[in-house]
Design an enzyme around this catalytic site. Structure first.
Site, PDB file in Angstrom:
ATOM      1  N   ASP A  84      -3.105   3.923  -2.536  1.00  0.00           N
ATOM      2  CA  ASP A  84      -2.324   5.573  -1.641  1.00  0.00           C
ATOM      3  C   ASP A  84      -0.952   3.808  -1.663  1.00  0.00           C
ATOM      4  OD1 ASP A  84      -3.754   3.298   0.283  1.00  0.00           O
ATOM      5  OD2 ASP A  84      -3.177   4.129   1.756  1.00  0.00           O
ATOM      6  N   GLU A 142      -6.538   3.294   2.305  1.00  0.00           N
ATOM      7  CA  GLU A 142      -6.814   1.552   2.882  1.00  0.00           C
ATOM      8  C   GLU A 142      -5.302   1.743   3.844  1.00  0.00           C
ATOM      9  OE1 GLU A 142      -5.518  -2.122   4.269  1.00  0.00           O
ATOM     10  OE2 GLU A 142      -3.927  -1.027   3.262  1.00  0.00           O
ATOM     11  N   GLU A 143      -4.588   2.768   3.874  1.00  0.00           N
ATOM     12  CA  GLU A 143      -3.579   2.588   5.354  1.00  0.00           C
ATOM     13  C   GLU A 143      -3.727   2.846   6.069  1.00  0.00           C
ATOM     14  OE1 GLU A 143      -0.104   1.377   4.511  1.00  0.00           O
ATOM     15  OE2 GLU A 143      -0.589   0.270   2.505  1.00  0.00           O
ATOM     16  N   HIS A 368       5.434  -2.992   3.118  1.00  0.00           N
ATOM     17  CA  HIS A 368       5.674  -1.695   3.796  1.00  0.00           C
ATOM     18  C   HIS A 368       7.579  -2.066   4.101  1.00  0.00           C
ATOM     19  CE1 HIS A 368       1.822  -0.847   6.044  1.00  0.00           C
ATOM     20  NE2 HIS A 368       1.792  -1.691   4.905  1.00  0.00           N
TER      21      HIS A 368
END
Length: 396
Positions: A84, A142-143, A368
């Site tokens: 993702d 996962e995020e 990020h």
């Protein structure tokens, strides 16, 4: 360490490097958010089909492929890549920039996916040289800590003897590989506390029950957990990031809501701190004549690498990049990763592969960040350690 020579593996990784880079750039251009990775998993399934690797769907946007060794039954290893992206603009000006505004593979999951596909191609080509089973987990979400549990709850890890995963790392120079035993990443719990009081005019607070005041007291008192209830030698975070209360300046608030997170590095400390958060919130609210509702979202357990797998990964990494370029003592991170969910089911290790080019500052941005990018030479190291780890484990 395997029936394939170290040189032949390295040669095959090098031969497929451009294909892996091309896949990474495709995924980078087409990012999708957690639980909506529909086109991403479609492309992954297409690649698995090309390789004649059977797969099963896991949830709506995950998949697990299987390579069966032709030398007979044996042990089972699971290799994992998360797929993702993040809700973040891609600010880079490169040919492979995200084509979807507001979405960006700013954590390297595009590289994780392409490296595992590159490894799958090599492993499939040599299925006649090993016994046992290799599972390829392409994991969604996962995020938000919602993907690994779909593999676990679906029973896809039940017969797995060991798990292996890796994360590209822009803080580590390209050409270096990290395999650190013990706790490497913190747990992540996201708690919400609703405080219930009673409205009144601010000029007559005695007629109300102030949920805002109670919430403020809870926020302050939660800090005593780290300061007074946990050993100073234990690394713990209890943080409140959201506090909402009230509707008007002259009304005693009848509702308040807090949101925060707990981060720890052991299962025992995690359980203790979460109980303490709920206990303190309840008791402080009661002292203010309020009541609470408490809920917690389990995003990730602490990620704890097992000793023997971590040592084996470090030894294999030394064969790839040289012993002097293997890091076995990287400081712990309070960031979480739900690969911990796989490690809770089977022993294994989560490695890190450097992607920082010391001469190119464009690869120095943290994960990020809207300018995040990698030195794509790191993809070959990621591909190679997937291959070597799987074969080494199965051929022991």
């Amino acid at each position: 360490m395997t029936t394939l020579t170290d040189l032949s593996i390295k040669e095959e990784v090098a031969a497929g490097a451009e294909e892996v880079i091309a896949l990474r750039r495709y995924f980078h251009q087409h990012p999708e958010p957690s639980l909506k990775e529909y086109e991403t998993i479609k492309r992954i399934k297409e690649e698995l089909t090309k390789l004649d690797i059977p797969y099963e769907a896991v949830g709506e946007t995950g998949a697990i492929g299987t390579i069966q060794g032709q030398k007979g039954p044996g042990r089972t290893i699971l290799l994992r890549a998360d797929i993702d992206a993040l809700e973040l603009d891609d600010a880079k000006e490169v040919a492979y920039k995200s084509k979807t505004p507001g979405l960006h593979h700013a954590c390297g999951h595009d590289g994780h996916t392409s490296a595992l596909l590159g490894a799958a191609k090599i492993l499939k080509a040599h299925e006649d040289k090993f016994a046992g089973t290799i599972k390829l987990a392409f994991q969604q979400a996962e995020e938000i800590g919602a993907g690994a549990r779909q593999f676990v709850e679906g029973g896809f890890v039940e017969d797995v003897d060991e798990v292996f995963g890796l994360h590209l790392d822009s803080s580590v120079p390209v050409g270096k590989i990290v395999s650190t035993p013990g706790a490497t990443n913190a747990s992540c719990d996201i708690f919400k506390i609703k405080v219930h009081g009673k409205s009144a005019h601010a000029a007559r607070p005695d007629q109300g029950v102030d949920a805002l005041l109670a919430a403020a007291a809870i926020t302050v008192e939660l800090q005593s957990i780290v300061g007074r209830e946990v050993s100073p030698l234990d690394n713990v975070v209890v943080a409140v990031g959201v506090l909402n209360a009230g509707t008007r300046y002259n009304i005693v608030a009848n509702q308040a809501a807090l949101e925060g997170t707990v981060r720890t590095f052991s299962h025992e400390t995690r359980a203790f701190v979460l109980e303490a958060v709920q206990r303190i919130a309840r008791d402080i609210a009661q002292s203010h004549r309020c009541t609470i509702e408490f809920e917690n979202y389990d995003a990730a357990a602490p990620l704890i690498n097992d000793q023997e797998p971590a040592q084996r990964a470090a030894a294999l990494a030394a064969d790839i990049v040289g012993e002097e370029n293997v890091i076995t003592d990287l400081p712990k991170s309070l960031g979480a990763d739900d690969f911990a969910g796989f490690l809770a089911e089977a022993p294994g290790v989560y490695a890190r592969v450097g992607t920082r080019n010391l001469e190119d500052e464009e690869t120095w941005y943290g994960h990020h960040h809207e300018n995040f990018d990698i030195d794509e030479r790191g993809l070959a190291y990621a591909t190679e350690i997937h291959v070597r780890y799987a074969l080494d484990f199965l051929n022991q």
